[in-house]
Design a protein around this motif. Structure first.
Motif, PDB file in Angstrom:
ATOM      1  N   PRO A 150       0.820  -1.218   0.000  1.00 35.96           N
ATOM      2  CA  PRO A 150       0.000   0.000   0.000  1.00 35.96           C
ATOM      3  C   PRO A 150       0.853   1.267   0.000  1.00 35.96           C
ATOM      4  CG  PRO A 150       0.077  -0.936   2.205  1.00 35.96           C
ATOM      5  CD  PRO A 150       0.857  -1.862   1.308  1.00 35.96           C
ATOM      6  N   LEU A 151       0.495   2.198  -0.849  1.00 35.59           N
ATOM      7  CA  LEU A 151       1.160   3.503  -0.842  1.00 35.59           C
ATOM      8  C   LEU A 151       0.892   4.208   0.481  1.00 35.59           C
ATOM      9  CD1 LEU A 151       0.629   5.021  -4.392  1.00 35.59           C
ATOM     10  CD2 LEU A 151       2.792   4.499  -3.267  1.00 35.59           C
ATOM     11  N   ASN A 152       1.846   5.003   0.904  1.00 42.12           N
ATOM     12  CA  ASN A 152       1.764   5.807   2.128  1.00 42.12           C
ATOM     13  C   ASN A 152       1.725   4.987   3.408  1.00 42.12           C
ATOM     14  OD1 ASN A 152       1.706   8.222   0.541  1.00 42.12           O
ATOM     15  ND2 ASN A 152      -0.456   7.828   0.170  1.00 42.12           N
ATOM     16  N   HIS A 153       2.027   3.689   3.298  1.00 41.73           N
ATOM     17  CA  HIS A 153       2.114   2.869   4.510  1.00 41.73           C
ATOM     18  C   HIS A 153       3.371   3.296   5.263  1.00 41.73           C
ATOM     19  CE1 HIS A 153       1.590  -0.636   7.077  1.00 41.73           C
ATOM     20  NE2 HIS A 153       2.901  -0.753   7.020  1.00 41.73           N
ATOM     21  N   ALA A 154       3.226   3.641   6.514  1.00 39.28           N
ATOM     22  CA  ALA A 154       4.361   4.118   7.308  1.00 39.28           C
ATOM     23  C   ALA A 154       4.620   3.181   8.481  1.00 39.28           C
ATOM     24  CB  ALA A 154       4.094   5.520   7.823  1.00 39.28           C
ATOM     25  N   THR A 155       5.888   3.065   8.817  1.00 37.71           N
ATOM     26  CA  THR A 155       6.297   2.286   9.972  1.00 37.71           C
ATOM     27  C   THR A 155       7.037   3.212  10.916  1.00 37.71           C
ATOM     28  OG1 THR A 155       6.521   0.300   8.622  1.00 37.71           O
ATOM     29  CG2 THR A 155       7.636   0.296  10.728  1.00 37.71           C
ATOM     30  N   PRO A 156       6.536   3.362  12.127  1.00 37.04           N
ATOM     31  CA  PRO A 156       7.223   4.230  13.087  1.00 37.04           C
ATOM     32  C   PRO A 156       8.477   3.547  13.640  1.00 37.04           C
ATOM     33  CG  PRO A 156       5.363   3.158  14.136  1.00 37.04           C
ATOM     34  CD  PRO A 156       5.333   2.760  12.677  1.00 37.04           C
ATOM     35  N   ALA A 157       9.323   4.335  14.269  1.00 36.47           N
ATOM     36  CA  ALA A 157      10.517   3.798  14.913  1.00 36.47           C
ATOM     37  C   ALA A 157      10.096   2.932  16.087  1.00 36.47           C
ATOM     38  CB  ALA A 157      11.400   4.941  15.388  1.00 36.47           C
TER      39      ALA A 157
END
Length: 179
Positions: free
Chosen positions: A23-30
């Motif tokens: 998925p586009l814009n899928h983010a994973t935080p630290a």
């Protein structure tokens, strides 16, 4: 694909993201970090030959306003793709990664010191559907320290297989086994 082959395929690629699934814009935080040690810096210097006083000489560092020695930029860079083994995004893509295409626009902003902990954040910012059986995903990655300061940032390009790539391999292997 017959049922038995499909079952084997589904088992091997359970929870895998193929190119078309990412998925586009899928983010994973630290999340999981890595604390920089003197041993890291010394071992990296032995491999790379980067023995500059800012990395090796505590008195030099103190004379230049630092409390301890600083890690080499490329040492920290080597942690970028692997620092977070519990990253669910990378875990879902591991089976479909065909190659690392490299980085673009990578910036070294700050060197961490011994005792600093570095983390990776990432976000899928683009997909290039450039081949019938694979595509390139572009991940914006940043290395941050325990204070949230950005140490390094840039784009990480990965070549991911589409589902059809592995389906063809399974079918070819099955055909070969029947011969």
């Amino acid at each position: 694909m017959n049922e038995q082959l499909q079952a084997a395929f589904d088992k091997k690629f359970k929870d895998t993201w193929f190119f078309e699934d990412v998925p586009l814009n899928h983010a994973t935080p630290a999340t999981t970090g890595r604390t920089i040690t003197e041993a890291d810096i010394l071992n990296f210097a032995g491999i790379s030959g980067e023995w500059a006083p800012i990395h090796m000489d505590l008195e030099y560092c103190k004379a230049h306003g630092y409390e301890t020695t600083l890690a080499q930029h490329m040492l920290v860079y080597t942690f970028t793709p692997s620092i977070n083994p519990s990253d669910p995004m990378m875990a879902k893509m591991n089976n479909s990664i065909l190659a690392t295409k490299g980085t673009k626009n990578w910036k070294f902003l700050k060197m961490p010191a011994v005792g600093d902990t570095v983390y990776t954040t990432s976000e899928i910012v683009a997909k290039d559907d450039n081949k019938p059986e694979r595509g390139v995903i572009i991940i914006q990655m940043s290395m941050i320290d325990q204070n949230g300061d950005v140490l390094q940032t840039g784009e990480y390009h990965l070549v991911l297989a589409k589902k059809i790539f592995f389906e063809k391999q399974f079918e070819a292997a099955a055909a070969k086994a029947q011969q």
